[in-house]
Design a protein around this motif. Structure first.
Motif, PDB file in Angstrom:
ATOM      1  N   SER A   1       0.821  -1.202   0.000  1.00 41.31           N
ATOM      2  CA  SER A   1       0.000   0.000   0.000  1.00 41.31           C
ATOM      3  C   SER A   1       0.859   1.258   0.000  1.00 41.31           C
ATOM      4  CB  SER A   1      -0.910  -0.024   1.225  1.00 41.31           C
ATOM      5  OG  SER A   1      -0.136  -0.145   2.397  1.00 41.31           O
ATOM      6  N   ILE A   2       0.171   2.366   0.128  1.00 37.31           N
ATOM      7  CA  ILE A   2       0.815   3.672   0.066  1.00 37.31           C
ATOM      8  C   ILE A   2       1.859   3.829   1.169  1.00 37.31           C
ATOM      9  CG2 ILE A   2      -0.985   4.730   1.501  1.00 37.31           C
ATOM     10  CD1 ILE A   2      -0.664   7.264  -0.262  1.00 37.31           C
ATOM     11  N   LEU A   3       2.954   4.487   0.813  1.00 36.44           N
ATOM     12  CA  LEU A   3       4.005   4.856   1.765  1.00 36.44           C
ATOM     13  C   LEU A   3       4.177   6.369   1.717  1.00 36.44           C
ATOM     14  CD1 LEU A   3       6.644   2.073   1.027  1.00 36.44           C
ATOM     15  CD2 LEU A   3       5.379   2.375   3.163  1.00 36.44           C
ATOM     16  N   PRO A   4       4.668   6.979   2.783  1.00 40.24           N
ATOM     17  CA  PRO A   4       4.887   8.432   2.762  1.00 40.24           C
ATOM     18  C   PRO A   4       5.865   8.826   1.655  1.00 40.24           C
ATOM     19  CG  PRO A   4       5.025   7.584   5.007  1.00 40.24           C
ATOM     20  CD  PRO A   4       4.995   6.391   4.093  1.00 40.24           C
ATOM     21  N   GLN A   5       5.591   9.933   0.989  1.00 42.37           N
ATOM     22  CA  GLN A   5       6.438  10.378  -0.114  1.00 42.37           C
ATOM     23  C   GLN A   5       7.870  10.608   0.349  1.00 42.37           C
ATOM     24  OE1 GLN A   5       5.527  10.446  -3.273  1.00 42.37           O
ATOM     25  NE2 GLN A   5       7.544  11.135  -3.966  1.00 42.37           N
ATOM     26  N   SER A   6       8.034  11.179   1.537  1.00 48.03           N
ATOM     27  CA  SER A   6       9.383  11.449   2.041  1.00 48.03           C
ATOM     28  C   SER A   6      10.158  10.151   2.268  1.00 48.03           C
ATOM     29  CB  SER A   6       9.317  12.252   3.341  1.00 48.03           C
ATOM     30  OG  SER A   6       8.617  11.534   4.355  1.00 48.03           O
ATOM     31  N   VAL A   7       9.455   9.097   2.662  1.00 45.23           N
ATOM     32  CA  VAL A   7      10.087   7.792   2.858  1.00 45.23           C
ATOM     33  C   VAL A   7      10.562   7.232   1.521  1.00 45.23           C
ATOM     34  CG1 VAL A   7       9.646   5.384   3.500  1.00 45.23           C
ATOM     35  CG2 VAL A   7       8.897   7.238   4.999  1.00 45.23           C
ATOM     36  N   LEU A   8       9.720   7.339   0.507  1.00 47.94           N
ATOM     37  CA  LEU A   8      10.098   6.850  -0.819  1.00 47.94           C
ATOM     38  C   LEU A   8      11.324   7.588  -1.348  1.00 47.94           C
ATOM     39  CD1 LEU A   8       6.563   6.509  -2.479  1.00 47.94           C
ATOM     40  CD2 LEU A   8       8.002   4.677  -1.576  1.00 47.94           C
ATOM     41  N   GLU A   9      11.385   8.883  -1.094  1.00 47.41           N
ATOM     42  CA  GLU A   9      12.513   9.672  -1.581  1.00 47.41           C
ATOM     43  C   GLU A   9      13.815   9.264  -0.876  1.00 47.41           C
ATOM     44  OE1 GLU A   9      11.163  13.655  -0.923  1.00 47.41           O
ATOM     45  OE2 GLU A   9       9.743  13.593  -2.610  1.00 47.41           O
ATOM     46  N   LYS A  10      13.754   9.101   0.439  1.00 47.95           N
ATOM     47  CA  LYS A  10      14.950   8.691   1.182  1.00 47.95           C
ATOM     48  C   LYS A  10      15.375   7.280   0.783  1.00 47.95           C
ATOM     49  CE  LYS A  10      14.156  11.519   5.313  1.00 47.95           C
ATOM     50  NZ  LYS A  10      13.840  11.489   6.766  1.00 47.95           N
ATOM     51  N   ALA A  11      14.393   6.402   0.597  1.00 46.83           N
ATOM     52  CA  ALA A  11      14.710   5.026   0.213  1.00 46.83           C
ATOM     53  C   ALA A  11      15.352   4.980  -1.169  1.00 46.83           C
ATOM     54  CB  ALA A  11      13.450   4.167   0.242  1.00 46.83           C
ATOM     55  N   SER A  12      14.842   5.802  -2.081  1.00 42.03           N
ATOM     56  CA  SER A  12      15.404   5.805  -3.435  1.00 42.03           C
ATOM     57  C   SER A  12      16.834   6.336  -3.431  1.00 42.03           C
ATOM     58  CB  SER A  12      14.524   6.634  -4.378  1.00 42.03           C
ATOM     59  OG  SER A  12      14.495   8.002  -3.984  1.00 42.03           O
ATOM     60  N   GLU A  13      17.110   7.314  -2.581  1.00 41.70           N
ATOM     61  CA  GLU A  13      18.484   7.817  -2.451  1.00 41.70           C
ATOM     62  C   GLU A  13      19.406   6.722  -1.926  1.00 41.70           C
ATOM     63  OE1 GLU A  13      18.172  11.174   0.106  1.00 41.70           O
ATOM     64  OE2 GLU A  13      16.992  12.366  -1.326  1.00 41.70           O
ATOM     65  N   ALA A  14      18.897   5.953  -0.949  1.00 38.36           N
ATOM     66  CA  ALA A  14      19.719   4.897  -0.344  1.00 38.36           C
ATOM     67  C   ALA A  14      19.997   3.760  -1.315  1.00 38.36           C
ATOM     68  CB  ALA A  14      19.039   4.359   0.906  1.00 38.36           C
TER      69      ALA A  14
ATOM     70  N   SER B   1      13.646  -4.020   3.094  1.00 40.54           N
ATOM     71  CA  SER B   1      12.343  -3.922   3.740  1.00 40.54           C
ATOM     72  C   SER B   1      12.466  -3.397   5.169  1.00 40.54           C
ATOM     73  CB  SER B   1      11.649  -5.287   3.749  1.00 40.54           C
ATOM     74  OG  SER B   1      11.369  -5.721   2.439  1.00 40.54           O
ATOM     75  N   VAL B   2      13.488  -3.859   5.877  1.00 39.38           N
ATOM     76  CA  VAL B   2      13.709  -3.375   7.241  1.00 39.38           C
ATOM     77  C   VAL B   2      14.076  -1.899   7.214  1.00 39.38           C
ATOM     78  CG1 VAL B   2      15.178  -3.572   9.290  1.00 39.38           C
ATOM     79  CG2 VAL B   2      14.367  -5.641   8.128  1.00 39.38           C
ATOM     80  N   TYR B   3      14.922  -1.509   6.274  1.00 39.63           N
ATOM     81  CA  TYR B   3      15.340  -0.106   6.175  1.00 39.63           C
ATOM     82  C   TYR B   3      14.153   0.811   5.908  1.00 39.63           C
ATOM     83  CZ  TYR B   3      17.525   4.166   4.455  1.00 39.63           C
ATOM     84  OH  TYR B   3      17.879   5.473   4.260  1.00 39.63           O
ATOM     85  N   VAL B   4      13.305   0.441   4.957  1.00 38.38           N
ATOM     86  CA  VAL B   4      12.158   1.290   4.634  1.00 38.38           C
ATOM     87  C   VAL B   4      11.150   1.303   5.789  1.00 38.38           C
ATOM     88  CG1 VAL B   4      10.298   1.752   2.991  1.00 38.38           C
ATOM     89  CG2 VAL B   4      12.496   0.915   2.168  1.00 38.38           C
ATOM     90  N   SER B   5      11.022   0.185   6.485  1.00 42.36           N
ATOM     91  CA  SER B   5      10.173   0.160   7.678  1.00 42.36           C
ATOM     92  C   SER B   5      10.717   1.116   8.739  1.00 42.36           C
ATOM     93  CB  SER B   5      10.083  -1.263   8.239  1.00 42.36           C
ATOM     94  OG  SER B   5       9.426  -2.129   7.330  1.00 42.36           O
ATOM     95  N   PHE B   6      12.030   1.131   8.897  1.00 37.05           N
ATOM     96  CA  PHE B   6      12.661   2.063   9.832  1.00 37.05           C
ATOM     97  C   PHE B   6      12.357   3.506   9.437  1.00 37.05           C
ATOM     98  CE2 PHE B   6      16.681   4.523  10.687  1.00 37.05           C
ATOM     99  CZ  PHE B   6      16.354   4.833  12.007  1.00 37.05           C
ATOM    100  N   LEU B   7      12.484   3.820   8.152  1.00 39.52           N
ATOM    101  CA  LEU B   7      12.180   5.175   7.686  1.00 39.52           C
ATOM    102  C   LEU B   7      10.725   5.543   7.966  1.00 39.52           C
ATOM    103  CD1 LEU B   7      13.970   5.337   4.196  1.00 39.52           C
ATOM    104  CD2 LEU B   7      14.796   6.231   6.394  1.00 39.52           C
ATOM    105  N   THR B   8       9.827   4.568   7.798  1.00 35.99           N
ATOM    106  CA  THR B   8       8.407   4.825   8.039  1.00 35.99           C
ATOM    107  C   THR B   8       8.142   5.047   9.524  1.00 35.99           C
ATOM    108  OG1 THR B   8       7.885   3.421   6.134  1.00 35.99           O
ATOM    109  CG2 THR B   8       6.071   3.982   7.599  1.00 35.99           C
ATOM    110  N   LEU B   9       8.817   4.303  10.379  1.00 35.73           N
ATOM    111  CA  LEU B   9       8.683   4.514  11.825  1.00 35.73           C
ATOM    112  C   LEU B   9       9.240   5.875  12.221  1.00 35.73           C
ATOM    113  CD1 LEU B   9       9.701   0.946  13.053  1.00 35.73           C
ATOM    114  CD2 LEU B   9       7.417   1.953  13.183  1.00 35.73           C
ATOM    115  N   GLN B  10      10.320   6.308  11.575  1.00 39.05           N
ATOM    116  CA  GLN B  10      10.842   7.652  11.807  1.00 39.05           C
ATOM    117  C   GLN B  10       9.828   8.706  11.370  1.00 39.05           C
ATOM    118  OE1 GLN B  10      14.685   7.715   9.715  1.00 39.05           O
ATOM    119  NE2 GLN B  10      15.669   8.033  11.699  1.00 39.05           N
TER     120      GLN B  10
END
Length: 355
Positions: free
Chosen positions: A11-24, A238-247
């Motif tokens: 499902s949907i993820l926060p836009q800021s999370v997607l941006e940070k994940a794509s950079e990583a 998956s763990v990294y993006v979950s961490f970003l979402t929790l942040q």
């Protein structure tokens, strides 16, 4: 065109999370290496795992209360079996409120006796059973807090001295609860927490070590705790993006703040479903409605093509209901903005005006 993503999961993820994940993906922590290619034993990723586990407990108010957070693989479906392997010595009690609890019961029966305390299966799970008793002689009581397919949600949990195990895959971190009432919580990440590929397990350590069977290492919570979710290579991304979402959730003010927005979204959509003569809700009892997955149908199926075309033109995506229920399902997870619900409501009103 902006898309309004109501998908039930992934499902949907926060836009800021997607941006940070794509950079990583290109360059993680200025290492000139991708998050996809670094060692899971590296200092940089071990820090991610530790912080993700700590932050999960912090959001749930379970830090320093005898709980451990794990990020595992196999989805919530693996937890159907893993829960029973680790906790079921003689007999367990299950509340059957949907497909996923039905499957959890099936897996638990491979391990021991199961008492089904109540079910709404005969009515295609369109309500949450009430007034059931949890036996005092069971090893644990298992329930599913939110049912994505049917749009039902438990708003009350039984008072019992028996350990409570809860599948919170589709509503974890969405509302305030006394999470210390639960001895074990598990949730697939792909609804409110991150991408598919990892599952959060929060377990109270004092419920472990009470079964007599030998437990395979991969399925043993204590082994996973001892190895700090690193018994084997974890699903790093998956763990990294979950961490970003929790942040992100922390930056939004935590569960208490996001719950207020979630209530606004659900109230707005259900108000329109109840008001608009073209639509009807699927759930039998208003008090059982999910704040995460609103299920509804057209009163006249001949309007389906019209409604679908209007929704598509407005950028509304992912609202088709599950095949076992039909109709429509709008998933209102944490990352979905209030604006998207407004757009869907406007589409419903537009179709009404043209009918």
């Amino acid at each position: 065109m902006k898309k309004h993503n109501f998908s039930a999961g992934p499902s949907i993820l926060p836009q800021s999370v997607l941006e940070k994940a794509s950079e990583a993906v290109l360059n993680f922590n200025d290492l000139d290496l991708s998050i996809l290619e670094i060692s899971h034993r590296s200092k940089d990723f071990v820090e991610v795992m530790e912080n993700a586990r700590d932050l999960a407990l912090k959001h749930l108010g379970l830090q320093n209360k005898g709980y451990q957070a794990l990020f595992l693989q196999g989805g919530a479906s693996m937890q159907f079996l893993m829960t029973a392997y680790n906790l079921l010595e003689q007999k367990a009690a299950y509340l059957n409120t949907g497909v996923w609890s039905d499957k959890a019961i099936k897996e638990a029966k491979l391990i021991g006796d199961v008492v089904e305390v109540a079910t709404s299966k005969s009515d295609n799970f369109n309500f949450i059973p009430k007034n059931y008793a949890v036996p005092s002689d069971v090893d644990y009581f298992h329930c599913t807090s939110n049912n994505t397919i049917y749009g039902t949600q438990m708003h009350k949990f039984p008072n019992t001295d028996v350990p409570i195990v809860c599948d919170m895959s589709s509503d974890i971190f969405s509302r305030e609860l006394d999470f210390s009432r639960f001895s074990l919580i598990y949730a697939g990440a792909q609804k409110n927490m991150g991408p598919a590929g990892t599952t959060l397990v929060v377990v109270k350590e004092d419920i472990l070590g009470k079964v007599s069977r030998a437990i395979p290492s991969m399925l043993n919570y204590q082994v996973q705790i001892d190895k700090e979710s690193m018994f084997n290579t974890p699903p790093v991304f998956s763990v990294y993006v979950s961490f970003l979402t929790l942040q992100w959730l922390e930056q939004e003010g935590g569960i208490s703040s996001i719950e207020k927005v979630n209530n606004q979204k659900a109230d707005m959509l259900y108000k329109e479903i109840d008001r608009n003569p073209l639509f009807k809700g699927y759930v039998a009892n208003v008090e059982d409605r999910s704040k995460m997955n609103a299920t509804f149908n057209l009163v006249n199926d001949q309007l389906k093509e019209t409604f679908d075309s209007h929704a598509k033109a407005a950028g509304v995506s992912g609202i088709n209901g599950h095949r076992s229920v039909g109709g429509y399902r709008a998933s209102l997870y944490n990352a979905l903005p209030l604006e998207s619900v407004k757009v869907l409501v406007e589409v419903m009103q537009e179709v009404e005006r043209g009918a």
